[in-house]
Design an enzyme around this catalytic site. Structure first.
Site, PDB file in Angstrom:
ATOM      1  N   HIS A   4       0.800  -1.225   0.000  1.00 21.06           N
ATOM      2  CA  HIS A   4       0.000   0.000   0.000  1.00 21.06           C
ATOM      3  C   HIS A   4       0.832   1.273   0.000  1.00 21.06           C
ATOM      4  O   HIS A   4       0.296   2.371  -0.105  1.00 21.06           O
ATOM      5  CB  HIS A   4      -0.944   0.001   1.210  1.00 21.06           C
ATOM      6  CG  HIS A   4      -1.834  -1.193   1.234  1.00 21.06           C
ATOM      7  ND1 HIS A   4      -1.441  -2.393   1.791  1.00 21.06           N
ATOM      8  CD2 HIS A   4      -3.071  -1.396   0.736  1.00 21.06           C
ATOM      9  CE1 HIS A   4      -2.417  -3.274   1.647  1.00 21.06           C
ATOM     10  NE2 HIS A   4      -3.409  -2.708   1.011  1.00 21.06           N
ATOM     11  N   GLY A  20      -5.141  11.262   9.560  1.00 21.12           N
ATOM     12  CA  GLY A  20      -6.022  10.335   8.853  1.00 21.12           C
ATOM     13  C   GLY A  20      -6.258  10.758   7.413  1.00 21.12           C
ATOM     14  O   GLY A  20      -6.290   9.942   6.495  1.00 21.12           O
ATOM     15  N   ARG A  24      -4.936  16.507   4.440  1.00 18.24           N
ATOM     16  CA  ARG A  24      -4.282  17.101   5.619  1.00 18.24           C
ATOM     17  C   ARG A  24      -2.783  16.795   5.574  1.00 18.24           C
ATOM     18  O   ARG A  24      -1.953  17.648   5.892  1.00 18.24           O
ATOM     19  CB  ARG A  24      -4.917  16.552   6.896  1.00 18.24           C
ATOM     20  CG  ARG A  24      -4.276  17.023   8.169  1.00 18.24           C
ATOM     21  CD  ARG A  24      -4.475  18.487   8.405  1.00 18.24           C
ATOM     22  NE  ARG A  24      -5.887  18.818   8.501  1.00 18.24           N
ATOM     23  CZ  ARG A  24      -6.356  20.068   8.583  1.00 18.24           C
ATOM     24  NH1 ARG A  24      -5.528  21.083   8.585  1.00 18.24           N
ATOM     25  NH2 ARG A  24      -7.655  20.285   8.658  1.00 18.24           N
ATOM     26  N   GLU A 179     -12.253   8.293  19.350  1.00 15.86           N
ATOM     27  CA  GLU A 179     -11.634   8.419  18.019  1.00 15.86           C
ATOM     28  C   GLU A 179     -11.615   7.023  17.421  1.00 15.86           C
ATOM     29  O   GLU A 179     -12.308   6.146  17.910  1.00 15.86           O
ATOM     30  CB  GLU A 179     -10.263   9.121  18.117  1.00 15.86           C
ATOM     31  CG  GLU A 179      -9.296   8.489  19.102  1.00 15.86           C
ATOM     32  CD  GLU A 179      -8.529   7.361  18.516  1.00 15.86           C
ATOM     33  OE1 GLU A 179      -7.633   7.622  17.688  1.00 15.86           O
ATOM     34  OE2 GLU A 179      -8.761   6.184  18.912  1.00 15.86           O
ATOM     35  N   MET A 180     -10.835   6.780  16.378  1.00 17.95           N
ATOM     36  CA  MET A 180     -11.011   5.512  15.671  1.00 17.95           C
ATOM     37  C   MET A 180      -9.714   4.751  15.337  1.00 17.95           C
ATOM     38  O   MET A 180      -9.774   3.773  14.592  1.00 17.95           O
ATOM     39  CB  MET A 180     -11.821   5.751  14.384  1.00 17.95           C
ATOM     40  CG  MET A 180     -13.175   6.387  14.648  1.00 17.95           C
ATOM     41  SD  MET A 180     -14.199   6.558  13.186  1.00 17.95           S
ATOM     42  CE  MET A 180     -14.729   4.873  12.928  1.00 17.95           C
ATOM     43  N   GLU A 181      -8.563   5.170  15.860  1.00 18.89           N
ATOM     44  CA  GLU A 181      -7.303   4.548  15.414  1.00 18.89           C
ATOM     45  C   GLU A 181      -6.287   4.199  16.510  1.00 18.89           C
ATOM     46  O   GLU A 181      -5.430   3.335  16.294  1.00 18.89           O
ATOM     47  CB  GLU A 181      -6.579   5.475  14.405  1.00 18.89           C
ATOM     48  CG  GLU A 181      -7.270   5.637  13.071  1.00 18.89           C
ATOM     49  CD  GLU A 181      -8.377   6.679  13.089  1.00 18.89           C
ATOM     50  OE1 GLU A 181      -8.429   7.491  14.042  1.00 18.89           O
ATOM     51  OE2 GLU A 181      -9.210   6.671  12.166  1.00 18.89           O
ATOM     52  N   SER A 203     -12.393  17.906  18.052  1.00 18.67           N
ATOM     53  CA  SER A 203     -13.085  18.523  16.907  1.00 18.67           C
ATOM     54  C   SER A 203     -14.584  18.621  17.148  1.00 18.67           C
ATOM     55  O   SER A 203     -15.278  19.353  16.456  1.00 18.67           O
ATOM     56  CB  SER A 203     -12.835  17.707  15.637  1.00 18.67           C
ATOM     57  OG  SER A 203     -13.343  16.400  15.796  1.00 18.67           O
ATOM     58  N   ASP A 204     -15.091  17.856  18.119  1.00 15.66           N
ATOM     59  CA  ASP A 204     -16.530  17.920  18.418  1.00 15.66           C
ATOM     60  C   ASP A 204     -16.767  17.426  19.839  1.00 15.66           C
ATOM     61  O   ASP A 204     -15.878  16.829  20.454  1.00 15.66           O
ATOM     62  CB  ASP A 204     -17.339  17.081  17.412  1.00 15.66           C
ATOM     63  CG  ASP A 204     -16.838  15.653  17.321  1.00 15.66           C
ATOM     64  OD1 ASP A 204     -15.975  15.388  16.477  1.00 15.66           O
ATOM     65  OD2 ASP A 204     -17.298  14.815  18.109  1.00 15.66           O
TER      66      ASP A 204
HETATM   67  N1  HPA Z   1     -16.224   9.647  17.146  1.00 14.61           N
HETATM   68  C1  HPA Z   1     -15.272   8.956  16.525  1.00 14.61           C
HETATM   69  N2  HPA Z   1     -14.233   9.515  15.946  1.00 14.61           N
HETATM   70  C2  HPA Z   1     -14.145  10.851  15.973  1.00 14.61           C
HETATM   71  C3  HPA Z   1     -15.111  11.619  16.593  1.00 14.61           C
HETATM   72  C4  HPA Z   1     -16.190  10.983  17.200  1.00 14.61           C
HETATM   73  O1  HPA Z   1     -17.082  11.641  17.770  1.00 14.61           O
HETATM   74  N3  HPA Z   1     -14.733  12.909  16.440  1.00 14.61           N
HETATM   75  C5  HPA Z   1     -13.583  12.923  15.761  1.00 14.61           C
HETATM   76  N4  HPA Z   1     -13.216  11.672  15.471  1.00 14.61           N
END
Ligand code: HPA
Length: 232
Positions: A4, A20, A24, A179-181, A203-204
């Site tokens: 990859h 990610g 970016r 988050e996811m990683e 970010s949120d």
């Molecule tokens: N969940 C999962 N991943 C994310 C989130 C979230 O709210 N915000 C930024 N990455």
């Protein structure tokens, strides 16, 4: 050469920043590094090598989720000699005190990903950051006056969950952000005996549903990139 990551005529640095988002990665490389060379564009998952104040550093996009970051981190270490993997990503705040734009340094990562259950034959592994990187990031943030928290994150396989309340159990146990990683990154780093840290921008907020505007995201990313690059 990896499956990859091609990097035909470009060497990766020992330290690789891992956003990610491929775009970016591109804007970070263009804005922050000198002598930038494109190392990878397979699947549009852009990777670059350049210098920062004379020191060689790479930036490689990972895509989203545990399997995707595992693929890129694996190839960076096994094919391209990476020794220090620093994720610069975003997260959703579960800690009520965390403000949008603040940084989270992930000390450890819980997860609902099944990757480690497969890897460890049903047993649990505790993925954690490399202490020296975490300590340096804390020192850098204090020096720069950047607002941050250190603690656990939850690496979620779902961005969109069927149960909108499902994050609350993690919040109840003091996990700072979603988050996811990171769980996959820290596990991969442990398996290859290399260093890893996730530097995450809030970010949120899962409490309020509020999110950074694109302009605020841009500014917030600069703090996390500045700290990541100061670790070189
Ligand atoms: N969940 C999962 N991943 C994310 C989130 C979230 O709210 N915000 C930024 N990455």
């Amino acid at each position: 050469m990896g499956v990859h990551i091609e990097a035909k005529s470009c060497a990766y640095a020992e330290t690789v920043l891992l956003p990610g988002d491929p775009l970016r990665a591109k804007s970070m490389a263009e804005d922050l590094l000198d002598s930038v060379v494109l190392c990878n564009d397979v699947r549009g998952m852009l990777g670059f090598t350049g210098t920062y104040h004379g020191k060689k550093v790479s930036i490689q996009a990972t895509g989203m989720g545990a399997p995707s970051i595992s693929i890129y981190a694996h190839e960076l270490v096994t094919e391209f000699g990476a020794k220090r993997l620093i994720r610069v990503g975003t997260c959703g705040a579960m800690d009520p005190e965390l403000q949008l734009g603040e940084l989270v340094f992930a000390q450890c990562a819980s997860t609902n990903s099944s990757m480690n259950r497969h890897r460890f034959n049903g047993m649990d592994f505790a993925p954690c950051a490399t202490f020296e990187l975490l300590e340096s990031a804390v020192n850098q943030a204090r020096n720069k006056g950047v607002s941050f928290k250190v603690g656990g994150v939850m690496t979620n396989d779902f961005f969109y969950s069927d149960d909108p309340e499902s994050w609350k159990i993690w919040a109840r146990y003091g996990v700072l952000a979603m988050e996811m990683e990171t769980s996959a990154l820290y596990t991969l780093a442990a398996s290859k005996a290399v260093e890893a840290l996730s530097i995450l921008t809030v970010s949120d907020s899962l409490h309020t549903g509020k999110a950074l505007s694109p302009a605020q995201r841009e500014k917030a990313y600069q703090d996390s990139a500045a700290i990541a690059l100061a670790l070189l």
